[in-house]
Design a protein around this motif. Structure first.
Motif, PDB file in Angstrom:
ATOM      1  N   GLU A  45       0.831  -1.200   0.000  1.00  0.00           N
ATOM      2  CA  GLU A  45       0.000   0.000   0.000  1.00  0.00           C
ATOM      3  C   GLU A  45       0.871   1.258   0.000  1.00  0.00           C
ATOM      4  O   GLU A  45       1.902   1.312   0.664  1.00  0.00           O
ATOM      5  CB  GLU A  45      -0.919   0.024   1.227  1.00  0.00           C
ATOM      6  N   GLN A  54      -7.441   4.499   4.138  1.00  0.00           N
ATOM      7  CA  GLN A  54      -7.294   3.041   4.133  1.00  0.00           C
ATOM      8  C   GLN A  54      -8.649   2.342   4.120  1.00  0.00           C
ATOM      9  O   GLN A  54      -8.819   1.296   3.484  1.00  0.00           O
ATOM     10  CB  GLN A  54      -6.463   2.603   5.335  1.00  0.00           C
ATOM     11  N   VAL A  78      -9.820   2.475   0.635  1.00  0.00           N
ATOM     12  CA  VAL A  78      -9.101   1.508  -0.194  1.00  0.00           C
ATOM     13  C   VAL A  78      -9.676   0.109  -0.005  1.00  0.00           C
ATOM     14  O   VAL A  78      -9.853  -0.644  -0.970  1.00  0.00           O
ATOM     15  CB  VAL A  78      -7.595   1.519   0.141  1.00  0.00           C
ATOM     16  N   LYS A  99     -11.214  -2.312  -2.949  1.00  0.00           N
ATOM     17  CA  LYS A  99     -10.812  -3.681  -3.290  1.00  0.00           C
ATOM     18  C   LYS A  99     -12.031  -4.564  -3.528  1.00  0.00           C
ATOM     19  O   LYS A  99     -11.980  -5.512  -4.311  1.00  0.00           O
ATOM     20  CB  LYS A  99      -9.945  -4.265  -2.182  1.00  0.00           C
TER      21      LYS A  99
END
Length: 230
Positions: free
Chosen positions: A21, A84, A87, A91
């Motif tokens: 990341e 985060q 993110v 995904k």
């Protein structure tokens, strides 16, 4: 990093925040529209495969973003957590995700669920219930379907539809599936001992496709049966 850095505006910060990341801290004067432009440039930077020795590796990129509010001194760590969380959502969705307040709450809830599930498996706190499978013509019980249940002292009764996906994502599905096989084999062996003979019934155990790929299922079944016979 060499692919991302050239596509960022001057003055933006690129940092590695985890194993695979990266975090980008950017000053955006046009809000979300500028963020979308940066995200598109990052995505395009990985369209061409990466060469590793004689191999060409295609890399998928999940992009999430969080926007600081105003010019106040924002909590950078909190902003990073928000990014985060976005993110993680990206995904799953396969598209760019922008942080929303409920996303972080969901991420924290999932994190708590994962940690408590790991402890529950280690401590043997899950239970197994058996749903009878009945022959409709004769009315006889021909077997059972084994179903895992979890009653947590903090979270209360957690549905399998909640903890099974978490177990698959967190790598806990193999120990959970093995526990289910051992528990069922032991229960059938106990019933046989009480009856004084081998009962003419079977038990179905549901296995995740993830376990079918990651585990040696025949060996796991063999170990469960051997354990039940001891």
């Amino acid at each position: 990093a060499p692919r991302v850095k050239p596509v960022l505006p001057s003055g933006d910060v690129l940092a590695r925040s985890g194993g695979n990341e990266f975090a980008i801290f950017a000053n955006v004067g046009h809000g979300l529209s500028e963020v979308l432009q940066i995200a598109e440039r990052v995505r395009k930077a990985f369209e061409a495969p990466i060469r590793l020795s004689s191999y060409l590796i295609n890399v998928e990129v999940a992009i999430g973003c969080a926007l600081a509010q105003g010019d106040d001194d924002d909590d950078v760590e909190n902003l990073l957590r928000q990014g985060q969380a976005a993110v993680k959502r990206a995904k799953q969705s396969g598209t760019l995700e922008v942080y929303r307040a409920h996303v972080l709450r969901e991420a924290l809830k999932r994190f708590t669920l994962e940690n408590r599930l790991r402890e529950a498996i280690e401590r043997g706190e899950l239970t197994m219930v058996f749903q009878p499978l009945i022959n409709l013509q004769s009315g006889e019980v021909k077997g059972f379907e084994a179903l895992a249940r979890w009653e947590d002292e903090v979270l209360g009764c957690v549905s399998p539809s909640e903890f099974i996906p978490v177990a698959e994502e967190a790598g806990l599905i193999v120990p959970l599936g093995r526990w289910a096989m051992f528990e069922c084999a032991q229960t059938l062996a106990d019933w046989d001992r009480r009856f004084g003979d081998t009962l003419p019934i079977t038990t179905n155990v549901n296995l995740s496709p993830v376990q079918m790929v990651r585990d040696n299922v025949p060996r796991a079944v063999e170990e469960a049966l051997r354990f039940a016979e001891e």
